[in-house]
Design a protein around this motif. Structure first.
Motif, PDB file in Angstrom:
ATOM      1  N   GLN A   1      36.149  34.118  31.323  1.00  0.00           N
ATOM      2  CA  GLN A   1      34.701  33.880  31.270  1.00  0.00           C
ATOM      3  C   GLN A   1      34.393  32.491  31.819  1.00  0.00           C
ATOM      4  O   GLN A   1      35.225  31.585  31.736  1.00  0.00           O
ATOM      5  CB  GLN A   1      34.185  34.038  29.843  1.00  0.00           C
ATOM      6  N   PRO A   2      33.177  32.321  32.376  1.00  0.00           N
ATOM      7  CA  PRO A   2      32.202  33.385  32.660  1.00  0.00           C
ATOM      8  C   PRO A   2      32.577  34.129  33.934  1.00  0.00           C
ATOM      9  O   PRO A   2      33.237  33.575  34.809  1.00  0.00           O
ATOM     10  CB  PRO A   2      30.896  32.613  32.824  1.00  0.00           C
ATOM     11  N   LEU A   3      32.134  35.354  34.047  1.00  0.00           N
ATOM     12  CA  LEU A   3      32.375  36.164  35.239  1.00  0.00           C
ATOM     13  C   LEU A   3      31.146  36.093  36.137  1.00  0.00           C
ATOM     14  O   LEU A   3      30.068  36.534  35.755  1.00  0.00           O
ATOM     15  CB  LEU A   3      32.661  37.611  34.849  1.00  0.00           C
ATOM     16  N   ASN A   4      31.323  35.537  37.324  1.00  0.00           N
ATOM     17  CA  ASN A   4      30.212  35.375  38.265  1.00  0.00           C
ATOM     18  C   ASN A   4      30.415  36.126  39.572  1.00  0.00           C
ATOM     19  O   ASN A   4      29.443  36.467  40.251  1.00  0.00           O
ATOM     20  CB  ASN A   4      30.004  33.884  38.580  1.00  0.00           C
ATOM     21  N   HIS A   5      31.677  36.373  39.933  1.00  0.00           N
ATOM     22  CA  HIS A   5      31.973  37.045  41.196  1.00  0.00           C
ATOM     23  C   HIS A   5      33.288  37.790  41.057  1.00  0.00           C
ATOM     24  O   HIS A   5      34.179  37.366  40.311  1.00  0.00           O
ATOM     25  CB  HIS A   5      32.062  36.028  42.343  1.00  0.00           C
ATOM     26  N   ILE A   6      33.402  38.933  41.779  1.00  0.00           N
ATOM     27  CA  ILE A   6      34.618  39.740  41.639  1.00  0.00           C
ATOM     28  C   ILE A   6      35.848  39.012  42.179  1.00  0.00           C
ATOM     29  O   ILE A   6      36.985  39.377  41.838  1.00  0.00           O
ATOM     30  CB  ILE A   6      34.470  41.103  42.344  1.00  0.00           C
ATOM     31  N   LYS A   7      35.659  37.958  42.987  1.00  0.00           N
ATOM     32  CA  LYS A   7      36.802  37.184  43.479  1.00  0.00           C
ATOM     33  C   LYS A   7      37.554  36.496  42.339  1.00  0.00           C
ATOM     34  O   LYS A   7      38.735  36.155  42.488  1.00  0.00           O
ATOM     35  CB  LYS A   7      36.347  36.150  44.507  1.00  0.00           C
ATOM     36  N   GLN A   8      36.874  36.305  41.201  1.00  0.00           N
ATOM     37  CA  GLN A   8      37.537  35.697  40.053  1.00  0.00           C
ATOM     38  C   GLN A   8      38.653  36.585  39.512  1.00  0.00           C
ATOM     39  O   GLN A   8      39.578  36.097  38.861  1.00  0.00           O
ATOM     40  CB  GLN A   8      36.510  35.409  38.951  1.00  0.00           C
ATOM     41  N   PHE A   9      38.571  37.900  39.784  1.00  0.00           N
ATOM     42  CA  PHE A   9      39.632  38.802  39.325  1.00  0.00           C
ATOM     43  C   PHE A   9      40.949  38.517  40.035  1.00  0.00           C
ATOM     44  O   PHE A   9      42.014  38.920  39.555  1.00  0.00           O
ATOM     45  CB  PHE A   9      39.216  40.256  39.537  1.00  0.00           C
ATOM     46  N   ASN A  10      40.874  37.840  41.193  1.00  0.00           N
ATOM     47  CA  ASN A  10      42.090  37.439  41.898  1.00  0.00           C
ATOM     48  C   ASN A  10      42.955  36.532  41.042  1.00  0.00           C
ATOM     49  O   ASN A  10      44.185  36.534  41.146  1.00  0.00           O
ATOM     50  CB  ASN A  10      41.720  36.727  43.203  1.00  0.00           C
ATOM     51  N   GLN A  11      42.314  35.731  40.191  1.00  0.00           N
ATOM     52  CA  GLN A  11      43.039  34.827  39.311  1.00  0.00           C
ATOM     53  C   GLN A  11      43.679  35.563  38.137  1.00  0.00           C
ATOM     54  O   GLN A  11      44.575  35.041  37.484  1.00  0.00           O
ATOM     55  CB  GLN A  11      42.096  33.735  38.799  1.00  0.00           C
ATOM     56  N   ILE A  12      43.189  36.774  37.861  1.00  0.00           N
ATOM     57  CA  ILE A  12      43.767  37.588  36.787  1.00  0.00           C
ATOM     58  C   ILE A  12      44.898  38.442  37.339  1.00  0.00           C
ATOM     59  O   ILE A  12      46.012  38.428  36.823  1.00  0.00           O
ATOM     60  CB  ILE A  12      42.689  38.490  36.152  1.00  0.00           C
ATOM     61  N   ASP A  13      44.602  39.184  38.406  1.00  0.00           N
ATOM     62  CA  ASP A  13      45.579  40.068  39.042  1.00  0.00           C
ATOM     63  C   ASP A  13      45.044  40.435  40.416  1.00  0.00           C
ATOM     64  O   ASP A  13      43.906  40.888  40.547  1.00  0.00           O
ATOM     65  CB  ASP A  13      45.788  41.326  38.187  1.00  0.00           C
ATOM     66  N   LYS A  14      45.868  40.250  41.432  1.00  0.00           N
ATOM     67  CA  LYS A  14      45.435  40.543  42.796  1.00  0.00           C
ATOM     68  C   LYS A  14      45.056  42.012  42.959  1.00  0.00           C
ATOM     69  O   LYS A  14      44.079  42.358  43.626  1.00  0.00           O
ATOM     70  CB  LYS A  14      46.542  40.180  43.785  1.00  0.00           C
ATOM     71  N   LYS A  15      45.831  42.912  42.324  1.00  0.00           N
ATOM     72  CA  LYS A  15      45.539  44.349  42.429  1.00  0.00           C
ATOM     73  C   LYS A  15      44.217  44.690  41.761  1.00  0.00           C
ATOM     74  O   LYS A  15      43.504  45.590  42.207  1.00  0.00           O
ATOM     75  CB  LYS A  15      46.674  45.164  41.800  1.00  0.00           C
ATOM     76  N   LEU A  16      43.881  43.964  40.704  1.00  0.00           N
ATOM     77  CA  LEU A  16      42.602  44.190  40.028  1.00  0.00           C
ATOM     78  C   LEU A  16      41.445  43.824  40.952  1.00  0.00           C
ATOM     79  O   LEU A  16      40.443  44.554  41.026  1.00  0.00           O
ATOM     80  CB  LEU A  16      42.531  43.372  38.739  1.00  0.00           C
ATOM     81  N   TYR A  17      41.574  42.715  41.661  1.00  0.00           N
ATOM     82  CA  TYR A  17      40.527  42.322  42.616  1.00  0.00           C
ATOM     83  C   TYR A  17      40.390  43.366  43.722  1.00  0.00           C
ATOM     84  O   TYR A  17      39.271  43.746  44.100  1.00  0.00           O
ATOM     85  CB  TYR A  17      40.849  40.959  43.218  1.00  0.00           C
ATOM     86  N   GLU A  18      41.529  43.838  44.245  1.00  0.00           N
ATOM     87  CA  GLU A  18      41.489  44.849  45.309  1.00  0.00           C
ATOM     88  C   GLU A  18      40.818  46.123  44.822  1.00  0.00           C
ATOM     89  O   GLU A  18      40.086  46.783  45.569  1.00  0.00           O
ATOM     90  CB  GLU A  18      42.907  45.139  45.795  1.00  0.00           C
ATOM     91  N   LEU A  19      41.062  46.471  43.556  1.00  0.00           N
ATOM     92  CA  LEU A  19      40.451  47.669  42.986  1.00  0.00           C
ATOM     93  C   LEU A  19      38.933  47.509  42.921  1.00  0.00           C
ATOM     94  O   LEU A  19      38.181  48.401  43.307  1.00  0.00           O
ATOM     95  CB  LEU A  19      41.033  47.934  41.602  1.00  0.00           C
TER      96      LEU A  19
END
Length: 449
Positions: free
Chosen positions: A148-166
């Motif tokens: 948090q906070p979630l502002n852009h889907i690019k932040q998912f890259n920091q969690i998991d690259k595959k999650l961002y791609e999804l």
């Protein structure tokens, strides 16, 4: 009423101005210059008062709308004036202001209510625009992703690259399963995307749900059903073997003493042979059962290629024609929309599934004179290709419909109960699904992603 009074006020002032203008002209041409001058002065003041009156009304209305625009509901106009039309106008504006304020407060309360529901919901909710900006995310989705906070889907890259791609590839009506792994645990997440439009802006509403518990319960339930069926089949095979072997053993052993050859007679020999034949048959049945289990577990990965739905149905109907002599099925229909529909499938495996479903339909129609089977293919409202096998037979009992895909479950006197579970396995390997409904007609639906 207010507009009527204002209308009369304006009409009176305009009539007075017109009369004064006519009077000044009459005095001027009558050489009464003094009276003409007084009339002109009066005309000037009447014009000024008219402009002030109109401006005063316009300013009040402009102030009112500015206040509404800025959500300022403290503006109040005096309601006790010497001019009745303005007094009524002020009263109407104040009443309208109060009504709008009440609507605004109710709207705010309703919005807070919905916001609280979204905050307390057990499922994650977020909205994303076409540029990937996250316009809203509730606390649950932030907890599920531990970010948090979630502002852009690019932040998912920091969690998991595959999650961002999804998320980047997510499209309307997509339904994806994702396993999120962190240092503490593995979480199974279901992502469902729905298109919405707000203020003429196209957004994607994404529902994120932790389905780990549901999957564990489903998995346990599946294992219980499978073990129950396996136990039933194995016990049905083993029980006669145990019983017969015990009977045969008594021919050879008495009071823990092995009988000599002289003590045997023809009856013992014949009974022993019959018993061994039954044991042999039961053993073969058990071996066939185990072999069907191995078949279920060893389904190869599909070798997919583009296949014409028309050619596929033509082949399936041809394979089923050999069974029609033993069946009461009058009609096997095929319908394809669009007619040039192509399916990206393993032709051999899907043919096996459709022939199995077709044979099941034929068997269910064995005692029905007007039997009909339909094979339909098309594209659904989610732009997914599907095949349906429909029959007008007696249907599947409601208490059994949830068990038809359980391996080795069968209601027939013959058969292994592997056909439908094998079909489900083949569809799973294709990335699709198979479902059944049984009401007026029995419908098996194969959906391809």
């Amino acid at each position: 009423m207010v507009s009527r009074h204002i209308y009369l006020q304006l009409l009176f002032r305009i009539v007075m101005i017109s009369l004064t203008a006519l009077g000044s002209g009459f005095f001027f041409f009558g050489a009464q210059y003094m009276l003409a001058g007084l009339a002109l002065i009066l005309l000037f003041f009447q014009t000024v008062f008219l402009i002030r009156y109109v401006n005063q009304t316009n300013r009040k209305i402009a102030y009112f709308f500015d206040a509404i625009k800025n959500e300022d509901f403290t503006l109040r106009f005096p309601e006790k004036l010497s001019v009745k039309s303005l007094e009524e106008l002020n009263h109407s504006l104040n009443t309208l202001n109060t009504m709008i304020q009440d609507i605004h407060l109710k709207k705010q309360a309703q919005e807070q209510y919905y916001q609280e529901i979204l905050k307390q919901a057990d499922i994650g909710i977020l909205t994303v625009n076409k540029k990937g900006h996250i316009l809203y995310s509730n606390p649950t989705v932030e907890r599920l992703f531990n970010y948090q906070p979630l502002n852009h889907i690019k932040q998912f890259n920091q969690i998991d690259k595959k999650l961002y791609e999804l998320f980047a590839a997510l499209k309307p009506f997509d339904n994806q399963i994702y396993q999120l792994t962190n240092e503490r645990e593995k979480t199974q997440l279901s992502l469902k995307a729905t298109p919405i439009s707000i203020d003429r802006q196209s957004l994607l509403l994404i529902i994120v749900q932790d389905i780990r518990k549901e999957l564990e319960e489903k998995e346990t339930d599946s294992w219980v059903k499978l073990i129950r069926v396996l136990t039933h089949e194995i016990m049905n095979t083993i029980t006669p073997i145990t019983s017969i072997s015990e009977s045969v053993l008594k021919y050879f052993k008495d009071d823990k003493q092995v009988l000599s050859a002289e003590e045997f007679n023809d009856h013992h020999v014949k009974s022993t042979v019959k018993g061994l034949e039954v044991i042999h048959k039961q053993g073969n049945d058990l071996m066939s059962f185990v072999q069907s289990y191995r078949t279920f577990l060893s389904v190869p990965e599909p070798d997919k290629e583009l296949i014409s739905a028309h050619d596929l149905f033509e082949k399936v109907v041809l394979l089923m024609d050999g069974q029609r002599k033993e069946s009461t099925v009058n009609v096997i229909e095929t319908k394809i929309r669009p007619e040039d529909l192509l399916l990206f499938i393993d032709e051999k495996q899907i043919t096996q599934v459709l022939v199995n479903l077709g044979k099941n339909a034929q068997q269910s129609l064995a005692e029905q004179e007007d039997g009909r089977i339909q094979f339909l293919a098309g594209i659904d409202d989610k732009n997914k290709k599907y095949i349906q096998v429909i029959d007008n037979g007696p249907g599947i009992p409601e208490d059994l419909i949830d068990k038809v895909f359980v391996p080795f479950f069968t209601t027939k006197n013959t058969g292994t109960g592997i056909g439908l579970s094998l079909s489900k396995q083949i569809m799973r390997l294709h990335g699709g699904s198979i479902q059944v409904t049984s009401r007026e007609y029995t419908v098996f639906t194969l959906t391809f992603d």
